[in-house]
Design a protein around this motif. Structure first.
Motif, PDB file in Angstrom:
ATOM      1  N   VAL A  26      37.530  43.063  49.632  1.00  0.00           N
ATOM      2  CA  VAL A  26      37.270  42.555  48.282  1.00  0.00           C
ATOM      3  C   VAL A  26      38.230  41.456  47.847  1.00  0.00           C
ATOM      4  N   ILE A  29      36.119  38.315  47.744  1.00  0.00           N
ATOM      5  CA  ILE A  29      34.811  38.432  47.088  1.00  0.00           C
ATOM      6  C   ILE A  29      34.487  37.148  46.319  1.00  0.00           C
ATOM      7  N   VAL A  39      27.280  44.775  47.951  1.00  0.00           N
ATOM      8  CA  VAL A  39      28.570  45.459  47.864  1.00  0.00           C
ATOM      9  C   VAL A  39      28.425  46.912  48.287  1.00  0.00           C
ATOM     10  N   ASN A  51      29.605  38.649  40.737  1.00  0.00           N
ATOM     11  CA  ASN A  51      30.881  38.756  40.045  1.00  0.00           C
ATOM     12  C   ASN A  51      30.745  38.129  38.668  1.00  0.00           C
ATOM     13  N   ARG A  56      39.913  36.904  40.569  1.00  0.00           N
ATOM     14  CA  ARG A  56      39.798  38.191  41.258  1.00  0.00           C
ATOM     15  C   ARG A  56      40.807  39.169  40.669  1.00  0.00           C
ATOM     16  N   ARG A  68      39.919  47.862  45.470  1.00  0.00           N
ATOM     17  CA  ARG A  68      38.601  47.713  44.873  1.00  0.00           C
ATOM     18  C   ARG A  68      38.627  46.754  43.689  1.00  0.00           C
ATOM     19  N   TRP A  85      32.242  43.871  50.732  1.00  0.00           N
ATOM     20  CA  TRP A  85      31.092  43.034  50.383  1.00  0.00           C
ATOM     21  C   TRP A  85      30.631  42.229  51.599  1.00  0.00           C
TER      22      TRP A  85
END
Length: 89
Positions: A26, A29, A39, A51, A56, A68, A85
Motif C-alpha cells: 500500500v 497505492i 484492493v 483513493n 498517502r 494499511r 492493491w
C-alpha cells in the motif's frame, strides 16, 4: 462427534500471500485521480476501489494487522482498509 473448527483468518498471512502472487504494497497505492484499482482488504475481501486522498496516509503494521490505508469502494462508496492493491485485469 467433534466438529471442525475453521482456522481464523490471519491478515499478516493474507498480506504475505498477496505480495507473493504479484499484488503491491500500500505504500505505492495510486493517489486521487489516478484511476480505479483492486484492493485486498483487512477482512479478506477483494474490491474495486479508488483513493480519495492526494497523499498517502498509511498506518504502520501493528498487532491488529499489516501496513494499511483507507480507500473508497467504487460500488458502495464505503471505506475499506486496504492491505495490498493491483490494477484490474
Amino acid at each position: 462427534m467433534r466438529h471442525y473448527v475453521p482456522k481464523r483468518r490471519d491478515p499478516f498471512e493474507m498480506h504475505d500471500d498477496a505480495i507473493a502472487e504479484g499484488w503491491q504494497a500500500v505504500d505505492t497505492i495510486p493517489l486521487k485521480g489516478e484511476g480505479e484499482f483492486m484492493v485486498l482488504t483487512l477482512s479478506g475481501m477483494i474490491r474495486l476501489a479508488r483513493n480519495r486522498r492526494e497523499t498517502r496516509n498509511i498506518k504502520p503494521a501493528d498487532g491488529y494487522g499489516p501496513m494499511r490505508t483507507t480507500v473508497g469502494a467504487v460500488v458502495s462508496g464505503n471505506y475499506l482498509a486496504a492491505i495490498a492493491w493491483r490494477w484490474p485485469n
